[in-house]
Design an enzyme around this catalytic site. Structure first.
Site, PDB file in Angstrom:
ATOM      1  N   CYS A 206       0.851  -1.184   0.000  1.00  0.00           N
ATOM      2  CA  CYS A 206       0.000   0.000   0.000  1.00  0.00           C
ATOM      3  C   CYS A 206       0.892   1.241   0.000  1.00  0.00           C
ATOM      4  O   CYS A 206       1.804   1.356   0.825  1.00  0.00           O
ATOM      5  CB  CYS A 206      -0.902  -0.009   1.225  1.00  0.00           C
ATOM      6  SG  CYS A 206      -1.895   1.485   1.417  1.00  0.00           S
TER       7      CYS A 206
ATOM      8  N   CYS B 277       0.351   3.250   3.611  1.00  0.00           N
ATOM      9  CA  CYS B 277       0.820   2.752   4.912  1.00  0.00           C
ATOM     10  C   CYS B 277       1.915   1.692   4.823  1.00  0.00           C
ATOM     11  O   CYS B 277       2.402   1.228   5.839  1.00  0.00           O
ATOM     12  CB  CYS B 277      -0.358   2.219   5.725  1.00  0.00           C
ATOM     13  SG  CYS B 277      -1.035   0.661   5.080  1.00  0.00           S
TER      14      CYS B 277
ATOM     15  N   CYS C  68      -6.559  -4.707 -19.616  1.00  0.00           N
ATOM     16  CA  CYS C  68      -7.424  -3.621 -19.153  1.00  0.00           C
ATOM     17  C   CYS C  68      -6.668  -2.311 -18.908  1.00  0.00           C
ATOM     18  O   CYS C  68      -7.276  -1.269 -18.741  1.00  0.00           O
ATOM     19  CB  CYS C  68      -8.172  -4.035 -17.893  1.00  0.00           C
ATOM     20  SG  CYS C  68      -7.116  -4.244 -16.452  1.00  0.00           S
TER      21      CYS C  68
ATOM     22  N   CYS D 243      -7.186  -1.072   1.471  1.00  0.00           N
ATOM     23  CA  CYS D 243      -6.202  -1.567   2.429  1.00  0.00           C
ATOM     24  C   CYS D 243      -6.877  -1.704   3.792  1.00  0.00           C
ATOM     25  O   CYS D 243      -7.500  -0.757   4.279  1.00  0.00           O
ATOM     26  CB  CYS D 243      -5.030  -0.597   2.502  1.00  0.00           C
ATOM     27  SG  CYS D 243      -3.802  -1.035   3.754  1.00  0.00           S
TER      28      CYS D 243
ATOM     29  N   CYS E 166      -5.205   0.927   6.492  1.00  0.00           N
ATOM     30  CA  CYS E 166      -5.410   2.380   6.488  1.00  0.00           C
ATOM     31  C   CYS E 166      -6.679   2.819   5.757  1.00  0.00           C
ATOM     32  O   CYS E 166      -6.998   4.002   5.744  1.00  0.00           O
ATOM     33  CB  CYS E 166      -4.202   3.084   5.890  1.00  0.00           C
ATOM     34  SG  CYS E 166      -3.958   2.802   4.136  1.00  0.00           S
TER      35      CYS E 166
ATOM     36  N   HIS F 160      -8.126   3.418  -0.845  1.00  0.00           N
ATOM     37  CA  HIS F 160      -8.666   2.811  -2.060  1.00  0.00           C
ATOM     38  C   HIS F 160      -7.533   2.231  -2.898  1.00  0.00           C
ATOM     39  O   HIS F 160      -6.550   2.920  -3.183  1.00  0.00           O
ATOM     40  CB  HIS F 160      -9.421   3.877  -2.860  1.00  0.00           C
ATOM     41  CG  HIS F 160      -9.877   3.433  -4.206  1.00  0.00           C
ATOM     42  ND1 HIS F 160     -10.956   2.593  -4.377  1.00  0.00           N
ATOM     43  CD2 HIS F 160      -9.411   3.709  -5.445  1.00  0.00           C
ATOM     44  CE1 HIS F 160     -11.130   2.374  -5.679  1.00  0.00           C
ATOM     45  NE2 HIS F 160     -10.204   3.045  -6.343  1.00  0.00           N
TER      46      HIS F 160
ATOM     47  N   ASP G  69     -13.257 -12.222 -13.384  1.00  0.00           N
ATOM     48  CA  ASP G  69     -12.962 -12.583 -14.765  1.00  0.00           C
ATOM     49  C   ASP G  69     -11.473 -12.825 -15.006  1.00  0.00           C
ATOM     50  O   ASP G  69     -10.983 -12.718 -16.123  1.00  0.00           O
ATOM     51  CB  ASP G  69     -13.463 -11.488 -15.714  1.00  0.00           C
ATOM     52  CG  ASP G  69     -12.806 -10.132 -15.462  1.00  0.00           C
ATOM     53  OD1 ASP G  69     -11.965 -10.022 -14.546  1.00  0.00           O
ATOM     54  OD2 ASP G  69     -13.129  -9.182 -16.188  1.00  0.00           O
TER      55      ASP G  69
ATOM     56  N   ARG H 269      -9.510 -11.207 -10.510  1.00  0.00           N
ATOM     57  CA  ARG H 269      -8.639 -10.158 -11.034  1.00  0.00           C
ATOM     58  C   ARG H 269      -8.735  -8.957 -10.095  1.00  0.00           C
ATOM     59  O   ARG H 269      -9.723  -8.245 -10.080  1.00  0.00           O
ATOM     60  CB  ARG H 269      -9.036  -9.746 -12.449  1.00  0.00           C
ATOM     61  CG  ARG H 269      -8.209  -8.581 -12.991  1.00  0.00           C
ATOM     62  CD  ARG H 269      -8.476  -8.315 -14.470  1.00  0.00           C
ATOM     63  NE  ARG H 269      -9.876  -8.110 -14.780  1.00  0.00           N
ATOM     64  CZ  ARG H 269     -10.468  -6.910 -14.894  1.00  0.00           C
ATOM     65  NH1 ARG H 269      -9.776  -5.806 -14.699  1.00  0.00           N
ATOM     66  NH2 ARG H 269     -11.748  -6.823 -15.203  1.00  0.00           N
TER      67      ARG H 269
ATOM     68  N   CYS I 286      -7.869  -5.597  -9.797  1.00  0.00           N
ATOM     69  CA  CYS I 286      -7.493  -4.528 -10.714  1.00  0.00           C
ATOM     70  C   CYS I 286      -7.072  -3.335  -9.856  1.00  0.00           C
ATOM     71  O   CYS I 286      -7.903  -2.713  -9.199  1.00  0.00           O
ATOM     72  CB  CYS I 286      -8.679  -4.190 -11.616  1.00  0.00           C
ATOM     73  SG  CYS I 286      -8.306  -2.991 -12.880  1.00  0.00           S
TER      74      CYS I 286
END
Length: 184
Positions: A87, A90, A105, A136, A139, A142, A149, A157, A159
């Site tokens: 992350c 943190c 993708c 995470c 902390c 996002h 898929d 996956r 992503c």
């Protein structure tokens, strides 16, 4: 076997709930009984001002405001070095290079996470889509989204935004645990 993998993923998603990075909010959500064992991870609780001082503006946008990297242009999309991804906020280790695969993708893709409840899953219905956001567990930052898929045996996956992770090169020993996913 694909059905059992989807069932495991669905049951795992049901066990995880939002991590806001705010202990008071977590305490109020515990009445639902939906918080996972990851809640034993020591959490990082910083104010918005502290996060802004710690992170770059781009990191703050992705990690704290749920922004997204532009596809096909981010740092770790086609990254093949051996090591550990953590992350960016943190430094908690989340994935190894053995879990990473090339995606079409435009973002880094992983087929599983490190064991120990390091990532929480949150139902995300933003932008008129049904998705699972991944954050995470330490902390509440996002990371990206989880999809079913994936091209590997797990069928998953993760992503992930390159901005939300850091990388430490090292010799990685493969973790033989499946973290709840059947293989073989």
């Amino acid at each position: 076997m694909r059905t059992s993998l989807k069932l495991v993923a669905l049951l795992s998603a049901a066990l995880f709930y939002a991590c806001t990075g705010n202990t008071q909010d977590q305490q109020s959500k515990k009445t639902d009984g939906k918080l996972s064992s990851a809640d034993t991870i020591r959490t990082v609780n910083l104010t918005d001002a502290q996060w802004k001082a710690k992170l770059t503006p781009e990191q703050y946008n992705v990690l704290r405001e749920k922004g997204t990297d532009r596809p096909f242009t981010n740092k770790y999309w086609l990254h093949h070095e051996k090591g550990v991804y953590s992350c960016a906020a943190c430094k908690q280790e989340l994935f190894t290079s053995d879990m990473k695969f090339d995606t079409d993708c435009g973002w880094p893709g992983f087929d599983k996470e490190l064991a120990g409840g390091r990532i929480k899953q949150i139902k995300d219905n933003s932008f008129g889509m049904e998705r699972i956001e991944i954050v995470c567990a330490k902390c509440g930052s996002h990371l990206g989204h989880l999809f079913d898929d994936g091209p590997t045996l797990t069928g998953l996956r993760y992503c992930v935004n390159s901005t939300s992770i850091g990388f430490t090169p090292k010799d990685v020993k493969t973790d033989n645990s499946t973290n709840g996913c059947e293989e073989g």
